[in-house]
Design a protein around this motif. Structure first.
Motif, mmCIF file in Angstrom:
data_model
loop_
_atom_site.group_PDB
_atom_site.id
_atom_site.type_symbol
_atom_site.label_atom_id
_atom_site.label_comp_id
_atom_site.label_asym_id
_atom_site.label_seq_id
_atom_site.Cartn_x
_atom_site.Cartn_y
_atom_site.Cartn_z
ATOM 1 N N LEU A 36 0.822 -1.214 0.000
ATOM 2 C CA LEU A 36 0.000 0.000 0.000
ATOM 3 C C LEU A 36 0.852 1.258 0.000
ATOM 4 C CD1 LEU A 36 -2.975 -0.833 2.415
ATOM 5 C CD2 LEU A 36 -2.873 -0.984 -0.075
ATOM 6 N N GLU A 37 1.996 1.210 0.684
ATOM 7 C CA GLU A 37 2.863 2.381 0.717
ATOM 8 C C GLU A 37 3.334 2.750 -0.695
ATOM 9 O OE1 GLU A 37 2.635 0.504 4.616
ATOM 10 O OE2 GLU A 37 3.143 -0.271 2.627
ATOM 11 N N LYS A 38 3.682 1.728 -1.461
ATOM 12 C CA LYS A 38 4.106 1.961 -2.850
ATOM 13 C C LYS A 38 2.939 2.484 -3.686
ATOM 14 C CE LYS A 38 6.478 -0.379 -6.657
ATOM 15 N NZ LYS A 38 7.079 -1.677 -7.123
ATOM 16 N N MET A 39 1.719 1.952 -3.422
ATOM 17 C CA MET A 39 0.541 2.400 -4.163
ATOM 18 C C MET A 39 0.205 3.858 -3.824
ATOM 19 S SD MET A 39 -1.882 -0.994 -3.895
ATOM 20 C CE MET A 39 -3.220 -0.245 -4.851
ATOM 21 N N VAL A 40 0.381 4.239 -2.566
ATOM 22 C CA VAL A 40 0.147 5.626 -2.167
ATOM 23 C C VAL A 40 1.128 6.539 -2.903
ATOM 24 C CG1 VAL A 40 0.312 7.262 -0.252
ATOM 25 C CG2 VAL A 40 -0.872 5.093 0.070
ATOM 26 N N ALA A 41 2.389 6.133 -2.947
ATOM 27 C CA ALA A 41 3.408 6.937 -3.632
ATOM 28 C C ALA A 41 3.106 7.042 -5.123
ATOM 29 C CB ALA A 41 4.791 6.312 -3.413
ATOM 30 N N GLY A 42 2.512 5.975 -5.684
ATOM 31 C CA GLY A 42 2.199 5.973 -7.114
ATOM 32 C C GLY A 42 0.857 6.608 -7.448
ATOM 33 N N GLY A 43 0.105 7.023 -6.441
ATOM 34 C CA GLY A 43 -1.164 7.697 -6.681
ATOM 35 C C GLY A 43 -2.327 6.775 -6.974
ATOM 36 N N THR A 44 -2.191 5.460 -6.748
ATOM 37 C CA THR A 44 -3.293 4.524 -7.008
ATOM 38 C C THR A 44 -4.069 4.183 -5.737
ATOM 39 O OG1 THR A 44 -1.771 2.653 -6.785
ATOM 40 C CG2 THR A 44 -2.153 3.500 -9.019
ATOM 41 N N PHE A 45 -3.593 4.692 -4.594
ATOM 42 C CA PHE A 45 -4.325 4.470 -3.337
ATOM 43 C C PHE A 45 -4.255 5.760 -2.540
ATOM 44 C CE2 PHE A 45 -5.466 2.688 0.771
ATOM 45 C CZ PHE A 45 -6.380 1.704 0.422
ATOM 46 N N ARG A 46 -5.421 6.213 -2.056
ATOM 47 C CA ARG A 46 -5.499 7.492 -1.355
ATOM 48 C C ARG A 46 -4.708 7.456 -0.049
ATOM 49 N NH1 ARG A 46 -9.774 11.092 -2.790
ATOM 50 N NH2 ARG A 46 -9.500 11.977 -0.701
ATOM 51 N N GLU A 47 -3.929 8.505 0.157
ATOM 52 C CA GLU A 47 -3.103 8.567 1.365
ATOM 53 C C GLU A 47 -3.973 8.701 2.610
ATOM 54 O OE1 GLU A 47 0.861 10.937 2.998
ATOM 55 O OE2 GLU A 47 -0.344 11.813 1.380
ATOM 56 N N ASP A 48 -5.044 9.527 2.533
ATOM 57 C CA ASP A 48 -5.894 9.703 3.702
ATOM 58 C C ASP A 48 -6.620 8.404 4.065
ATOM 59 O OD1 ASP A 48 -7.387 9.816 1.397
ATOM 60 O OD2 ASP A 48 -8.338 11.750 1.808
ATOM 61 N N LEU A 49 -7.007 7.638 3.053
ATOM 62 C CA LEU A 49 -7.657 6.348 3.322
ATOM 63 C C LEU A 49 -6.655 5.366 3.934
ATOM 64 C CD1 LEU A 49 -10.038 4.400 3.152
ATOM 65 C CD2 LEU A 49 -9.402 3.916 0.795
ATOM 66 N N TYR A 50 -5.432 5.413 3.448
ATOM 67 C CA TYR A 50 -4.391 4.524 3.992
ATOM 68 C C TYR A 50 -4.230 4.751 5.494
ATOM 69 C CZ TYR A 50 0.331 3.011 5.226
ATOM 70 O OH TYR A 50 1.421 2.443 5.851
ATOM 71 N N TYR A 51 -4.168 6.012 5.909
ATOM 72 C CA TYR A 51 -3.973 6.297 7.334
ATOM 73 C C TYR A 51 -5.217 5.950 8.154
ATOM 74 C CZ TYR A 51 0.430 8.567 6.236
ATOM 75 O OH TYR A 51 1.726 8.807 5.822
ATOM 76 N N ARG A 52 -6.396 6.067 7.548
ATOM 77 C CA ARG A 52 -7.623 5.683 8.246
ATOM 78 C C ARG A 52 -7.698 4.167 8.449
ATOM 79 N NH1 ARG A 52 -10.821 9.213 11.176
ATOM 80 N NH2 ARG A 52 -10.705 11.258 10.197
ATOM 81 N N LEU A 53 -7.203 3.404 7.478
ATOM 82 C CA LEU A 53 -7.233 1.945 7.584
ATOM 83 C C LEU A 53 -6.107 1.417 8.463
ATOM 84 C CD1 LEU A 53 -7.954 0.927 3.866
ATOM 85 C CD2 LEU A 53 -9.524 0.713 5.785
ATOM 86 N N ASN A 54 -4.981 2.093 8.437
ATOM 87 C CA ASN A 54 -3.774 1.589 9.089
ATOM 88 C C ASN A 54 -3.692 2.000 10.558
ATOM 89 O OD1 ASN A 54 -1.404 0.042 8.772
ATOM 90 N ND2 ASN A 54 -0.151 1.894 8.715
ATOM 91 N N VAL A 55 -4.837 1.981 11.245
ATOM 92 C CA VAL A 55 -4.852 2.349 12.665
ATOM 93 C C VAL A 55 -4.090 1.308 13.477
ATOM 94 C CG1 VAL A 55 -6.327 2.791 14.673
ATOM 95 C CG2 VAL A 55 -7.051 3.537 12.397
ATOM 96 N N ILE A 56 -4.453 0.049 13.294
ATOM 97 C CA ILE A 56 -3.750 -1.048 13.973
ATOM 98 C C ILE A 56 -3.328 -2.066 12.913
ATOM 99 C CG2 ILE A 56 -3.863 -2.872 15.709
ATOM 100 C CD1 ILE A 56 -5.975 -1.259 17.165
ATOM 101 N N PRO A 57 -2.081 -2.004 12.463
ATOM 102 C CA PRO A 57 -1.627 -2.990 11.471
ATOM 103 C C PRO A 57 -1.199 -4.292 12.153
ATOM 104 C CG PRO A 57 0.091 -1.375 11.860
ATOM 105 C CD PRO A 57 -1.075 -0.971 12.733
ATOM 106 N N VAL A 58 -1.582 -5.395 11.546
ATOM 107 C CA VAL A 58 -1.159 -6.717 12.045
ATOM 108 C C VAL A 58 -0.553 -7.467 10.854
ATOM 109 C CG1 VAL A 58 -1.890 -8.898 13.070
ATOM 110 C CG2 VAL A 58 -2.978 -6.757 13.788
#
Length: 540
Positions: free
Chosen positions: A347-369
């Motif tokens: 997802l980090e690579k997708m955020v950098a490439g503009g294919t995944f929203r950065e704000d959505l990434y941070y909303r989903l990545n509250v507790i990563p497992v």
């Protein structure tokens, strides 16, 4: 004088209408009440009623009525053999009376016939509601002022047909009730099994890495925080998601899983958020989305990295405001739901490439497992193998075990498909086993060959040498055995092609059968056929 043909047409129309009413709804009491009123309307009856015995006391009660007051209906109670209703219930035979008030056995328990003395005779019909030889109840009808027996006989025949229709409806309703009770019982058993299966202590994993995962699951389960599960395909992300759900306060509420990669972009938004009727071509009725179905519980968004940008905006709103809008509707719908997402994408690579929203990434990545691949927790391979063996032996009625040499190969294999690949291999071994013990030569060639090849690192450098496994003396030399200096990837590709071709040949080139033999999905088989340039010899 009444035209006989007109009377006959009215009777046929009444029977037809009653049949339609009884088959148009699952609300039986409402349908029976409508049917009785239909008899009054079409055939001119003044009062109609249905009596049924109480299953506990066997008291025969007036359950449905038309033309009677509530007090009269409440008084309509008989024991078996008592009065005209009781006799019909006991004998299963119809009774037709030109004037019921002249019948000594008529008890008038409803007290509804005294006021009609000056209105002429009261013809009274009482027919059994039957299925075969079993009498389920009694149908009664009465008409005030009709004399003679010709009309009475015609009424009796009509009511006998209607009684049969009501009997079928009662039987069907009872069968549906039993099925619903059985469904509820099975659902309760299923829920108990699910809760037991997906308790964190029941998930197989002795390694340190999995114990860390279990500790994280135990910590986050009681909260409503969003969890993002990371890991390769086949590592058990949905099982961990269910364990989080079952360990929290929402365990009794729905758990709804959505594979975002399995739905095309045009359907994903409707699947998640629902749609109004007419929202798009084919939307013939309103439909709830998965978020509404999961209300109060948990929604699991698998392969969240495959959600298109247009849908990511709506998902972000749900995470921020706990509201969404159905397709074709502007009204926000509030929803109380916990979100667990999963992905094997970077997802980090997708955020950098503009294919995944950065704000959505941070909303989903509250507790990563992070779930480790099976090759990084080899101490779990044997316990998992034993678990799958026990399960598939029970399912297929067998008693199969792995030999020591076969287990050594399982420990050495890299398991690129992780736990799912191991599960498929064990099931295939149990199903295909011709002896109680599965030996090394019974395993797929890819596993046997990988053990005989030198392991390499990420950049092709050799790793520590591994002991090779000697082939069985009864096994013919492998045609694609690795040659000195031959690249490892080339050897594995040749072995995969040969195994695929052999399975297809055994399955008559039917992809679904070959997939079952190999432990793959039909889609994987089709992809690898294209990759290796294989096609059915039956196609021109």
């Amino acid at each position: 004088m009444t035209d006989p043909r007109s009377t006959e047409r009215a009777e046929i129309a009444a029977i037809h209408e009653v049949a339609k009413i009884l088959t148009s709804t699952q609300n039986l009491d409402r349908a029976l009440g409508t049917a009785l009123r239909t008899l009054q309307s079409f055939l001119g009856f003044d009062r109609t009623a249905i009596f049924r015995p109480d299953e506990t006391t066997r008291e025969i009660r007036m359950e449905i009525a038309a033309g009677y007051t509530a007090e009269q209906r409440e008084r309509g109670r008989y024991v078996w053999g008592e009065g005209i209703v009781g006799k019909t219930m006991k004998t299963g035979s119809p009774i037709a009376l030109p004037d019921v008030r002249k019948e000594p056995s008529f008890l008038d328990k409803t007290r509804s016939h005294g006021a009609s003395a000056g209105e002429g005779p009261i013809s009274y019909l009482c027919v059994p509601i039957k299925i075969g030889a079993e009498t389920l109840g009694v149908l009664t009808a009465e008409r005030i002022g009709r004399t003679g027996t010709q009309g009475l006989e015609s009424d009796a025949r009509t009511l006998a047909v209607v009684g049969c229709l009501i009997g079928q409806a009662l039987k069907l309703h009872k069968a549906i009730g039993r099925l619903q009770d059985e469904f509820r019982r099975q659902r309760q058993e299923f829920d108990k099994t699910i809760r037991k299966t997906y308790r964190i202590e029941n998930i197989v994993g002795q390694s340190k890495r999995m114990q860390e995962v279990f500790a994280a699951v135990t910590s986050v389960a009681a909260s409503r925080a969003t969890v993002l599960l990371r890991g390769e395909s086949g590592t058990g992300k949905e099982m961990i998601a269910r364990a989080i759900h079952q360990g929290g306060a929402r365990a009794d509420q729905p758990f709804v899983a959505v594979n975002c990669a399995a739905l095309p972009e045009t359907l994903l938004e409707s699947e998640l958020f629902g749609h109004k009727r007419g929202a798009f071509t084919g939307a013939v009725e309103e439909r709830k989305g998965r978020f509404e179905e999961a209300a109060g519980g948990t929604i699991f968004l698998d392969e969240v990295g495959d959600i298109p940008l247009s849908t990511q905006v709506k998902l972000l709103r749900v995470l921020q405001e706990r509201k969404f809008e159905r397709l074709g509707e502007n009204r926000p719908v509030p929803v109380d739901v916990r979100i667990i997402a999963a992905t094997n994408a970077d997802l980090e690579k997708m955020v950098a490439g503009g294919t995944f929203r950065e704000d959505l990434y941070y909303r989903l990545n509250v507790i990563p497992v992070f779930l480790p691949p099976l090759r990084d927790r080899r101490e779990d391979i044997l316990p998992l193998t034993e678990h799958f063996l026990e399960r598939f032996n029970r399912e297929h009625g067998k008693s199969v075990a792995f030999g020591k040499d076969a287990l050594e190969l399982l420990l050495e294999y890299r398991w690129t498909g992780n736990v799912r690949e191991l599960e498929n291999l064990v099931e295939r071994a149990v199903v295909m086993a011709k002896a109680p013990v599965v030996q090394a030569q019974d395993l797929p060639r890819a596993i046997r060959v990988s053990a005989s090849l030198p392991a390499v690192g990420s950049y092709g450098q050799p790793l520590a040498p591994q002991a090779s496994v000697a082939a069985s003396a009864t096994e013919p030399p492998h045609p694609a055995a690795p040659q000195e200096g031959r690249p490892r990837a080339e050897v594995l590709k040749a072995m995969e092609r040969e195994e695929l071709q052999g399975a297809l040949s055994s399955a008559g080139w039917v992809i679904a059968r070959a997939a079952k033999i190999l432990g793959w999905t039909p889609r994987q088989v089709a992809y690898k056929m294209k990759k290796h340039g294989l096609s059915s010899p039956w196609k021109k």
